[in-house]
Scaffold this motif. Sequence first.
Motif, PDB file in Angstrom:
ATOM      1  N   PHE A  26       0.830  -1.200   0.000  1.00  0.00           N
ATOM      2  CA  PHE A  26       0.000   0.000   0.000  1.00  0.00           C
ATOM      3  C   PHE A  26       0.867   1.253   0.000  1.00  0.00           C
ATOM      4  O   PHE A  26       0.616   2.199  -0.752  1.00  0.00           O
ATOM      5  N   ILE A  27       1.909   1.260   0.818  1.00  0.00           N
ATOM      6  CA  ILE A  27       2.794   2.424   0.887  1.00  0.00           C
ATOM      7  C   ILE A  27       3.505   2.635  -0.446  1.00  0.00           C
ATOM      8  O   ILE A  27       3.579   3.755  -0.961  1.00  0.00           O
ATOM      9  N   ILE A  28       4.026   1.549  -1.027  1.00  0.00           N
ATOM     10  CA  ILE A  28       4.739   1.662  -2.304  1.00  0.00           C
ATOM     11  C   ILE A  28       3.795   2.160  -3.399  1.00  0.00           C
ATOM     12  O   ILE A  28       4.148   3.055  -4.180  1.00  0.00           O
ATOM     13  N   LEU A  29       2.595   1.593  -3.475  1.00  0.00           N
ATOM     14  CA  LEU A  29       1.639   2.020  -4.497  1.00  0.00           C
ATOM     15  C   LEU A  29       1.193   3.464  -4.277  1.00  0.00           C
ATOM     16  O   LEU A  29       1.019   4.214  -5.241  1.00  0.00           O
ATOM     17  N   ASN A  30       1.052   3.856  -3.027  1.00  0.00           N
ATOM     18  CA  ASN A  30       0.662   5.230  -2.726  1.00  0.00           C
ATOM     19  C   ASN A  30       1.737   6.211  -3.194  1.00  0.00           C
ATOM     20  O   ASN A  30       1.430   7.243  -3.784  1.00  0.00           O
ATOM     21  N   VAL A  31       3.003   5.873  -2.962  1.00  0.00           N
ATOM     22  CA  VAL A  31       4.103   6.731  -3.413  1.00  0.00           C
ATOM     23  C   VAL A  31       4.149   6.788  -4.934  1.00  0.00           C
ATOM     24  O   VAL A  31       4.346   7.861  -5.519  1.00  0.00           O
ATOM     25  N   LEU A  32       3.948   5.652  -5.599  1.00  0.00           N
ATOM     26  CA  LEU A  32       3.955   5.635  -7.063  1.00  0.00           C
ATOM     27  C   LEU A  32       2.817   6.468  -7.636  1.00  0.00           C
ATOM     28  O   LEU A  32       3.001   7.176  -8.635  1.00  0.00           O
ATOM     29  N   VAL A  33       1.642   6.406  -7.024  1.00  0.00           N
ATOM     30  CA  VAL A  33       0.512   7.207  -7.499  1.00  0.00           C
ATOM     31  C   VAL A  33       0.808   8.691  -7.314  1.00  0.00           C
ATOM     32  O   VAL A  33       0.527   9.510  -8.205  1.00  0.00           O
ATOM     33  N   MET A  34       1.385   9.059  -6.175  1.00  0.00           N
ATOM     34  CA  MET A  34       1.735  10.467  -5.947  1.00  0.00           C
ATOM     35  C   MET A  34       2.754  10.943  -6.985  1.00  0.00           C
ATOM     36  O   MET A  34       2.633  12.046  -7.520  1.00  0.00           O
ATOM     37  N   PHE A  35       3.744  10.101  -7.277  1.00  0.00           N
ATOM     38  CA  PHE A  35       4.739  10.438  -8.287  1.00  0.00           C
ATOM     39  C   PHE A  35       4.083  10.590  -9.651  1.00  0.00           C
ATOM     40  O   PHE A  35       4.394  11.511 -10.414  1.00  0.00           O
ATOM     41  N   GLY A  36       3.156   9.688  -9.981  1.00  0.00           N
ATOM     42  CA  GLY A  36       2.446   9.770 -11.255  1.00  0.00           C
ATOM     43  C   GLY A  36       1.620  11.031 -11.383  1.00  0.00           C
ATOM     44  O   GLY A  36       1.579  11.651 -12.448  1.00  0.00           O
ATOM     45  N   VAL A  37       0.963  11.440 -10.305  1.00  0.00           N
ATOM     46  CA  VAL A  37       0.170  12.672 -10.326  1.00  0.00           C
ATOM     47  C   VAL A  37       1.078  13.866 -10.559  1.00  0.00           C
ATOM     48  O   VAL A  37       0.741  14.775 -11.341  1.00  0.00           O
ATOM     49  N   ILE A  38       2.234  13.884  -9.913  1.00  0.00           N
ATOM     50  CA  ILE A  38       3.183  14.986 -10.101  1.00  0.00           C
ATOM     51  C   ILE A  38       3.662  15.029 -11.545  1.00  0.00           C
ATOM     52  O   ILE A  38       3.744  16.098 -12.157  1.00  0.00           O
ATOM     53  N   VAL A  39       3.975  13.862 -12.109  1.00  0.00           N
ATOM     54  CA  VAL A  39       4.444  13.810 -13.503  1.00  0.00           C
ATOM     55  C   VAL A  39       3.364  14.312 -14.450  1.00  0.00           C
ATOM     56  O   VAL A  39       3.639  15.082 -15.375  1.00  0.00           O
ATOM     57  N   VAL A  40       2.114  13.909 -14.223  1.00  0.00           N
ATOM     58  CA  VAL A  40       1.019  14.352 -15.095  1.00  0.00           C
ATOM     59  C   VAL A  40       0.811  15.855 -14.965  1.00  0.00           C
ATOM     60  O   VAL A  40       0.590  16.553 -15.970  1.00  0.00           O
ATOM     61  N   LYS A  41       0.900  16.398 -13.748  1.00  0.00           N
ATOM     62  CA  LYS A  41       0.759  17.849 -13.569  1.00  0.00           C
ATOM     63  C   LYS A  41       1.843  18.598 -14.323  1.00  0.00           C
ATOM     64  O   LYS A  41       1.574  19.611 -14.979  1.00  0.00           O
ATOM     65  N   VAL A  42       3.078  18.095 -14.241  1.00  0.00           N
ATOM     66  CA  VAL A  42       4.182  18.751 -14.951  1.00  0.00           C
ATOM     67  C   VAL A  42       3.985  18.636 -16.454  1.00  0.00           C
ATOM     68  O   VAL A  42       4.232  19.598 -17.194  1.00  0.00           O
ATOM     69  N   MET A  43       3.515  17.460 -16.918  1.00  0.00           N
ATOM     70  CA  MET A  43       3.290  17.288 -18.355  1.00  0.00           C
ATOM     71  C   MET A  43       2.191  18.224 -18.854  1.00  0.00           C
ATOM     72  O   MET A  43       2.275  18.728 -19.973  1.00  0.00           O
ATOM     73  N   ILE A  44       1.164  18.436 -18.053  1.00  0.00           N
ATOM     74  CA  ILE A  44       0.096  19.345 -18.466  1.00  0.00           C
ATOM     75  C   ILE A  44       0.592  20.793 -18.457  1.00  0.00           C
ATOM     76  O   ILE A  44       0.296  21.570 -19.364  1.00  0.00           O
ATOM     77  N   GLN A  45       1.390  21.124 -17.447  1.00  0.00           N
ATOM     78  CA  GLN A  45       1.874  22.489 -17.339  1.00  0.00           C
ATOM     79  C   GLN A  45       2.869  22.816 -18.460  1.00  0.00           C
ATOM     80  O   GLN A  45       2.823  23.890 -19.037  1.00  0.00           O
ATOM     81  N   TYR A  46       3.762  21.884 -18.737  1.00  0.00           N
ATOM     82  CA  TYR A  46       4.773  22.093 -19.778  1.00  0.00           C
ATOM     83  C   TYR A  46       4.529  21.102 -20.909  1.00  0.00           C
ATOM     84  O   TYR A  46       5.338  20.225 -21.173  1.00  0.00           O
ATOM     85  N   TRP A  47       3.398  21.248 -21.599  1.00  0.00           N
ATOM     86  CA  TRP A  47       2.998  20.279 -22.607  1.00  0.00           C
ATOM     87  C   TRP A  47       3.954  20.259 -23.793  1.00  0.00           C
ATOM     88  O   TRP A  47       4.182  19.220 -24.388  1.00  0.00           O
ATOM     89  N   TRP A  48       4.573  21.362 -24.118  1.00  0.00           N
ATOM     90  CA  TRP A  48       5.472  21.399 -25.278  1.00  0.00           C
ATOM     91  C   TRP A  48       6.742  20.618 -24.987  1.00  0.00           C
ATOM     92  O   TRP A  48       7.294  19.965 -25.881  1.00  0.00           O
TER      93      TRP A  48
END
Length: 69
Positions: A26-48
């Motif tokens: 659960f802890i490992i998956l929770n950290v991976l999901v948080m990392f994924g959300v951060i990556v998606v936010k950065v990808m949306i912010q800097y789409w180019w």
Amino acid sequence: MVKYNEKKQDISKYVMWAIVSAIICFIILNVLVMFGVIVVKVMIQYWWISLVIIFILIIFRKIGRKKKK
């Protein structure tokens, strides 16, 4: 013969390990999901930048396929 209490104790050890491993997963998956959300936010912010990175990865894959043949 194995007594009932000894069997119960053996089972409780497996249950304890199952609970501990579930908590760790659960802890490992929770950290991976948080990392994924951060990556998606950065990808949306800097789409180019994301488009450039995807394009570079596609080029590297095509170069890799040509070298194997």
